[in-house]
Design a protein around this motif. Structure first.
Motif, mmCIF file in Angstrom:
data_model
loop_
_atom_site.group_PDB
_atom_site.id
_atom_site.type_symbol
_atom_site.label_atom_id
_atom_site.label_comp_id
_atom_site.label_asym_id
_atom_site.label_seq_id
_atom_site.Cartn_x
_atom_site.Cartn_y
_atom_site.Cartn_z
ATOM 1 N N VAL A 428 0.798 -1.180 0.208
ATOM 2 C CA VAL A 428 -0.036 0.124 0.117
ATOM 3 C C VAL A 428 0.885 1.311 0.029
ATOM 4 C CG1 VAL A 428 -1.788 1.457 1.250
ATOM 5 C CG2 VAL A 428 -1.776 -1.270 1.058
ATOM 6 N N PHE A 429 2.019 1.059 0.682
ATOM 7 C CA PHE A 429 3.007 2.350 0.828
ATOM 8 C C PHE A 429 3.482 2.804 -0.515
ATOM 9 C CE2 PHE A 429 7.272 3.446 0.850
ATOM 10 C CZ PHE A 429 7.174 4.821 1.434
ATOM 11 N N TRP A 430 3.615 1.737 -1.301
ATOM 12 C CA TRP A 430 4.708 2.106 -2.653
ATOM 13 C C TRP A 430 3.332 2.468 -3.502
ATOM 14 C CZ3 TRP A 430 9.241 3.440 -2.860
ATOM 15 C CH2 TRP A 430 10.136 2.764 -1.843
ATOM 16 N N ILE A 431 2.270 1.901 -3.683
ATOM 17 C CA ILE A 431 1.271 1.954 -4.572
ATOM 18 C C ILE A 431 0.759 3.481 -4.204
ATOM 19 C CG2 ILE A 431 -1.316 1.997 -4.783
ATOM 20 C CD1 ILE A 431 -0.680 -1.118 -4.371
ATOM 21 N N LYS A 432 0.653 4.171 -3.009
ATOM 22 C CA LYS A 432 0.131 5.694 -2.944
ATOM 23 C C LYS A 432 1.495 6.573 -3.237
ATOM 24 C CE LYS A 432 -3.134 4.347 0.527
ATOM 25 N NZ LYS A 432 -3.733 4.527 1.895
ATOM 26 N N MET A 433 2.698 6.004 -3.123
ATOM 27 C CA MET A 433 3.816 7.034 -3.104
ATOM 28 C C MET A 433 3.963 6.974 -4.698
ATOM 29 S SD MET A 433 5.784 9.015 -1.447
ATOM 30 C CE MET A 433 5.519 8.340 -0.044
#
Length: 459
Positions: A428-433
């Motif tokens: 989720v972190f990398w998708i949002k970033m």
């Protein structure tokens, strides 16, 4: 009044008539709007069902409060306490049914240009039969053979569709920013108050963006840890500053006179929101201090109370699905679907500045048709459709995949719970970033492309 209203609703559910409310004092509604809201209602019903399936709290409450719950589960062959009807696998199957429903209608309505044909009649009416078909599709997912292989393949299909839906969301945001600035700028030559409104809103938005950046620096960085947080806060803050300078640079102003700081402010606020959401979704980091492991770089609401977590999760979930619904509905209007192809800096001659510019209808006035004992309906598609039926269903198809992946926490699905929607996971972190950078790239592209291809953007 009751009998005519019932007849009207019967014609809506079992015929091609447009749906409307029974209250005659309600504002008039267009057939195209009524149809889109009905599909949105179907979408939200299935979405709420998926949320319930991923909530152990709701499952426990149902088991404790529904009489004969255990016996009912046995009768349905749903396992002990309906175990096969909850969890990520159940959400995958339900969303598979919803995705199939919208994909079928996307194919079924290809090249529909008028609302007088039989395919258009099915699209705009027969809601009872379509509701039954949706239920059958969602239930059918539980009877698929070789379900382990299906879940594995469907997960990657969902991830791909979810990424496409994110891109559509970001393109809509860029279009919204340009549209806002364009509409309010059109009112400056008639009334200088619109110039003051532009300046005020721009100042407020930039203040929010800067305040959000300072907030994240204070609470999401630490001298001894959180290197990625420091890096990405610097990168995203710097990129927002660069696009703001680019928007008012002379080379851009030559080709886009209406380009200004309002668009940059909107993009900056959204990028800061995505950055905050990404940092809040990152797994927690711990450092050793005074012989104890201390959690650092966490959202300050975490006081240890379960009620705090539930409130934040509830608000975050509501905002998330509100954005999904907005994207599904707005992306299918004539103006927005055209803007998704490429942004053109053309201001209509009759452009009129409005506070609620995004609610302005693309269509002209049409004759009203009285609905017996209820809300008046405007049949606004007699001369042709005002939005692409095929594209409309395709966006909902992608939205179904995005809901499936979001509710099940993307690739961290095995221990996913709706109550832990905002808790940390690297996927989720990398998708949002990555969404931050895609959003900035799309906005930068809309600024630069008229300069790179001037002939294409000449009037």
């Amino acid at each position: 009044m009751c009998a005519p209203c019932c007849l009207s609703q019967l014609a809506c559910c079992c015929g091609s008539a447009a749906c409307s409310l029974c209250c005659g004092c309600c504002p008039k509604i267009k057939q195209s709007t009524s149809t889109r809201f009905m599909y949105a209602l179907f979408f939200m019903l299935v979405t709420v069902t998926c949320v319930i399936m991923m909530s152990p709290t709701v499952e426990t409450a149902m088991r404790e409060n529904i009489p004969f719950y255990t016996k009912m589960c046995e009768k349905l062959n749903a396992g002990e306490n309906c175990s096969t009807l909850v969890g990520y696998s159940a959400v995958y199957k339900v969303c598979f049914g919803m995705a199939c429903f919208f994909f079928f209608f996307s194919v079924f309505t290809i090249r529909v240009r008028t609302s007088t044909g039989c395919r258009a009649a099915v699209h705009n009416g027969f809601w009872f039969f379509k509701f039954v078909a949706l239920l059958a599709c969602c239930a059918g997912g539980f009877f698929l053979p070789n379900q382990e292989k299906f879940l594995e393949v469907w997960r990657y299909v969902g991830a791909f569709g979810g990424f496409l839906f994110i891109i559509i969301q970001l393109m809509l945001l860029v279009q919204f920013a340009h549209r806002w600035n364009q509409n309010w700028s059109s009112g400056v030559k008639y009334n200088k108050i619109w110039y003051a409104a532009l300046a005020l809103v721009t100042l407020v938005l930039f203040s929010v963006a800067v305040g959000a950046l300072v907030f994240m620096i204070m609470f999401y960085t630490d001298p001894e840890a959180c290197f990625l947080n420091k890096l990405f806060l610097g990168v995203n803050g710097g990129l927002c500053f660069v696009v703001s300078l680019l928007a008012i640079s002379p080379c851009i102003q030559t080709f886009q006179p209406t380009s200004g700081l309002l668009q940059s402010a909107i993009i900056s606020v959204y990028v800061m929101y995505l950055t905050f959401s990404a940092l809040a979704s990152k797994p927690v980091e711990m450092v050793e201090r005074n012989g104890k492991n201390v959690t650092v770089c966490v959202f300050p609401y975490k006081s240890g109370l379960q009620s705090d977590t539930n409130i934040v999760t509830g608000v975050g979930t509501a905002i998330l699905f509100g954005c999904i619904l907005y994207s599904c509905l707005i992306s299918t209007t004539k103006r927005s679907s055209t803007a998704l192809q490429v942004y053109r800096n053309d201001m209509p001659e009759n452009e009129r500045a409005r506070c609620c510019f995004c609610c302005v209808d693309d269509t002209e006035d049409y004759d009203d048709e009285k609905t017996a004992g209820g809300q008046n309906v405007k049949y606004d598609e007699r001369d042709g459709t005002i939005y692409s039926y095929c594209y409309f269903h395709f966006v909902f198809f992608l939205g179904s995949l995005y809901v499936m992946m979001t509710v099940t926490n993307w690739f961290h699905y095995e221990n996913a719970k709706i109550e832990r929607l905002l808790e940390g996971s690297w996927s989720v972190f990398w998708i949002k970033m990555a969404s931050c950078w895609v959003c900035l790239f799309l906005y930068m592209w809309t600024l630069v492309v008229p300069m790179l291809f001037p002939k294409r953007f000449q009037a």
